[in-house]
Design a protein around this motif. Structure first.
Motif, PDB file in Angstrom:
ATOM      1  N   THR A 204       0.838  -1.207   0.000  1.00 29.69           N
ATOM      2  CA  THR A 204       0.000   0.000   0.000  1.00 29.69           C
ATOM      3  C   THR A 204       0.872   1.256   0.000  1.00 29.69           C
ATOM      4  O   THR A 204       0.626   2.201  -0.753  1.00 29.69           O
ATOM      5  N   VAL A 205       1.878   1.262   0.856  1.00 29.59           N
ATOM      6  CA  VAL A 205       2.762   2.429   0.965  1.00 29.59           C
ATOM      7  C   VAL A 205       3.452   2.699  -0.371  1.00 29.59           C
ATOM      8  O   VAL A 205       3.462   3.834  -0.866  1.00 29.59           O
ATOM      9  N   LEU A 206       4.011   1.660  -0.971  1.00 29.41           N
ATOM     10  CA  LEU A 206       4.760   1.866  -2.215  1.00 29.41           C
ATOM     11  C   LEU A 206       3.840   2.256  -3.376  1.00 29.41           C
ATOM     12  O   LEU A 206       4.242   3.014  -4.265  1.00 29.41           O
ATOM     13  N   ALA A 207       2.590   1.777  -3.336  1.00 31.23           N
ATOM     14  CA  ALA A 207       1.638   2.140  -4.400  1.00 31.23           C
ATOM     15  C   ALA A 207       1.290   3.628  -4.345  1.00 31.23           C
ATOM     16  O   ALA A 207       0.881   4.210  -5.346  1.00 31.23           O
ATOM     17  N   HIS A 208       1.442   4.232  -3.161  1.00 33.28           N
ATOM     18  CA  HIS A 208       1.065   5.640  -2.986  1.00 33.28           C
ATOM     19  C   HIS A 208       2.251   6.516  -2.600  1.00 33.28           C
ATOM     20  O   HIS A 208       2.073   7.607  -2.059  1.00 33.28           O
ATOM     21  N   ILE A 209       3.458   6.037  -2.874  1.00 35.12           N
ATOM     22  CA  ILE A 209       4.635   6.684  -2.306  1.00 35.12           C
ATOM     23  C   ILE A 209       4.790   8.156  -2.740  1.00 35.12           C
ATOM     24  O   ILE A 209       5.207   9.002  -1.934  1.00 35.12           O
ATOM     25  N   GLU A 210       4.438   8.476  -3.980  1.00 33.65           N
ATOM     26  CA  GLU A 210       4.585   9.876  -4.434  1.00 33.65           C
ATOM     27  C   GLU A 210       3.676  10.802  -3.633  1.00 33.65           C
ATOM     28  O   GLU A 210       4.081  11.876  -3.191  1.00 33.65           O
ATOM     29  N   VAL A 212       2.342  10.180  -0.655  1.00 33.82           N
ATOM     30  CA  VAL A 212       2.796  10.174   0.738  1.00 33.82           C
ATOM     31  C   VAL A 212       3.982  11.124   0.902  1.00 33.82           C
ATOM     32  O   VAL A 212       4.057  11.903   1.856  1.00 33.82           O
ATOM     33  N   TYR A 213       4.875  11.068  -0.047  1.00 35.14           N
ATOM     34  CA  TYR A 213       6.087  11.898   0.025  1.00 35.14           C
ATOM     35  C   TYR A 213       5.731  13.387   0.025  1.00 35.14           C
ATOM     36  O   TYR A 213       6.223  14.161   0.845  1.00 35.14           O
ATOM     37  N   GLN A 214       4.874  13.794  -0.891  1.00 32.55           N
ATOM     38  CA  GLN A 214       4.494  15.213  -0.973  1.00 32.55           C
ATOM     39  C   GLN A 214       3.679  15.637   0.246  1.00 32.55           C
ATOM     40  O   GLN A 214       3.923  16.677   0.844  1.00 32.55           O
ATOM     41  N   ARG A 215       2.686  14.802   0.577  1.00 39.32           N
ATOM     42  CA  ARG A 215       1.710  15.215   1.588  1.00 39.32           C
ATOM     43  C   ARG A 215       2.258  15.195   3.015  1.00 39.32           C
ATOM     44  O   ARG A 215       1.971  16.094   3.798  1.00 39.32           O
ATOM     45  N   TYR A 216       3.059  14.161   3.339  1.00 40.53           N
ATOM     46  CA  TYR A 216       3.519  14.010   4.723  1.00 40.53           C
ATOM     47  C   TYR A 216       5.019  14.285   4.903  1.00 40.53           C
ATOM     48  O   TYR A 216       5.404  14.908   5.880  1.00 40.53           O
ATOM     49  N   VAL A 217       5.842  13.784   3.980  1.00 41.05           N
ATOM     50  CA  VAL A 217       7.283  13.961   4.166  1.00 41.05           C
ATOM     51  C   VAL A 217       7.637  15.433   3.948  1.00 41.05           C
ATOM     52  O   VAL A 217       8.257  16.070   4.789  1.00 41.05           O
ATOM     53  N   LEU A 218       7.198  15.984   2.829  1.00 39.21           N
ATOM     54  CA  LEU A 218       7.411  17.423   2.593  1.00 39.21           C
ATOM     55  C   LEU A 218       6.353  18.237   3.340  1.00 39.21           C
ATOM     56  O   LEU A 218       6.455  19.455   3.423  1.00 39.21           O
ATOM     57  N   ASN A 219       5.352  17.554   3.860  1.00 38.50           N
ATOM     58  CA  ASN A 219       4.242  18.158   4.628  1.00 38.50           C
ATOM     59  C   ASN A 219       3.542  19.265   3.863  1.00 38.50           C
ATOM     60  O   ASN A 219       3.210  20.312   4.424  1.00 38.50           O
ATOM     61  N   GLN A 220       3.316  19.013   2.564  1.00 33.33           N
ATOM     62  CA  GLN A 220       2.576  20.002   1.775  1.00 33.33           C
ATOM     63  C   GLN A 220       1.083  19.810   1.944  1.00 33.33           C
ATOM     64  O   GLN A 220       0.284  20.576   1.391  1.00 33.33           O
ATOM     65  N   GLY A 221       0.693  18.754   2.643  1.00 38.05           N
ATOM     66  CA  GLY A 221      -0.715  18.541   2.944  1.00 38.05           C
ATOM     67  C   GLY A 221      -1.542  18.346   1.695  1.00 38.05           C
ATOM     68  O   GLY A 221      -1.094  17.754   0.731  1.00 38.05           O
ATOM     69  N   ARG A 222      -2.742  18.886   1.742  1.00 36.68           N
ATOM     70  CA  ARG A 222      -3.660  18.680   0.629  1.00 36.68           C
ATOM     71  C   ARG A 222      -3.558  19.763  -0.435  1.00 36.68           C
ATOM     72  O   ARG A 222      -4.349  19.815  -1.346  1.00 36.68           O
ATOM     73  N   SER A 223      -2.569  20.640  -0.285  1.00 38.26           N
ATOM     74  CA  SER A 223      -2.436  21.724  -1.256  1.00 38.26           C
ATOM     75  C   SER A 223      -1.837  21.239  -2.563  1.00 38.26           C
ATOM     76  O   SER A 223      -1.785  21.962  -3.541  1.00 38.26           O
ATOM     77  N   ILE A 224      -1.383  19.983  -2.568  1.00 38.58           N
ATOM     78  CA  ILE A 224      -0.726  19.474  -3.784  1.00 38.58           C
ATOM     79  C   ILE A 224      -1.739  19.087  -4.843  1.00 38.58           C
ATOM     80  O   ILE A 224      -2.873  18.839  -4.547  1.00 38.58           O
TER      81      ILE A 224
END
Ligand SMILES: [Zn+2]
Length: 224
Positions: A204-210, A212-224
């Motif tokens: 699941t994580v790898l299927a959504h990794i892009e 996840v990376y934008q939303r949580y790792v870079l913490n851009q949230g839902r603005s992406i």
């Protein structure tokens, strides 16, 4: 530096207190801040500092398997039995970083509380938002940090909830030192490490990794 940002090896850590470690460039500023706060009657005590990939992996896997509670945005345990794997992944990511992506891997980030104030309150400490708001034992600390943390080189990366990581008033980051690690992050590198790790919910994580990376790792949230 290549994989240091993911919590895989770190050669610049120094002891901080009895059971914590911080980046050697962060400790002096932390100690100066702690001393200044104490003069104002506020204690800045460490809850959590440097964390390895393995430690974060253990937290993640226990949450995924229901061995640690998963909290909702209000810090209340949430019933995940009816969640799809994708929903469960997002619920965990609101409060816990994917292994390899925690800012605690860098030694530049720390969670703080006021141990004496918590003790005086007579309540058990849970590291939740209400404890840092008006009426909570760490409200004085949170107010003090609002005014003074920047002066000592710290900022709060999770000050505002934008649809990614929840608001964490207790989480401080050493601005200059953390920037080096921020710059070395890479989604491709992360995906490769996770693919080889014993990660619960890996598919699941790898299927959504892009996302996840934008939303949580870079913490851009839902603005992406
Ligand atoms: Zn933290």
């Amino acid at each position: 530096m290549s994989s240091t940002w993911m919590g895989l090896g770190h050669d610049s850590l120094v002891p901080a207190g009895s059971d914590h470690q911080l980046h050697r460039l962060v400790l002096p500023d932390f100690e100066a801040m702690q001393l200044a706060a104490r003069r104002d009657g506020v204690n800045v005590d460490l809850v959590s500092t440097y964390r390895t990939f393995e430690k974060q992996l253990s937290i993640w896997n226990r949450k995924w398997h229901g061995q640690l509670p998963i909290l909702d945005l209000n810090g209340q345990p949430t019933a995940i039995a009816a969640f799809t794997d994708e929903q469960k992944m997002h619920a965990i990511l609101t409060w816990s970083a994917l292994p390899g992506t925690s800012r605690h891997h860098w030694g530049t980030d720390l969670d703080v509380y006021d141990r004496q104030a918590v003790h005086d309150s007579g309540e058990r400490f849970h590291l939740v938002d209400a404890e840092y708001r008006a009426g909570g034992p760490c409200a004085g600390l949170a107010d003090w940090l609002d005014v003074h943390a920047e002066h000592f080189g710290f900022f709060r990366p999770y000050l505002e909830y934008r649809g990614g990581v929840a608001c964490e008033l207790w989480h401080l980051s050493h601005r200059i030192t953390s920037r080096t690690y921020e710059k070395s992050r890479s989604c491709e590198q992360l995906a490769a490490i996770l693919a080889a790790a014993d990660l619960a919910g890996k598919r699941t994580v790898l299927a959504h990794i892009e996302t996840v990376y934008q939303r949580y790792v870079l913490n851009q949230g839902r603005s992406i």
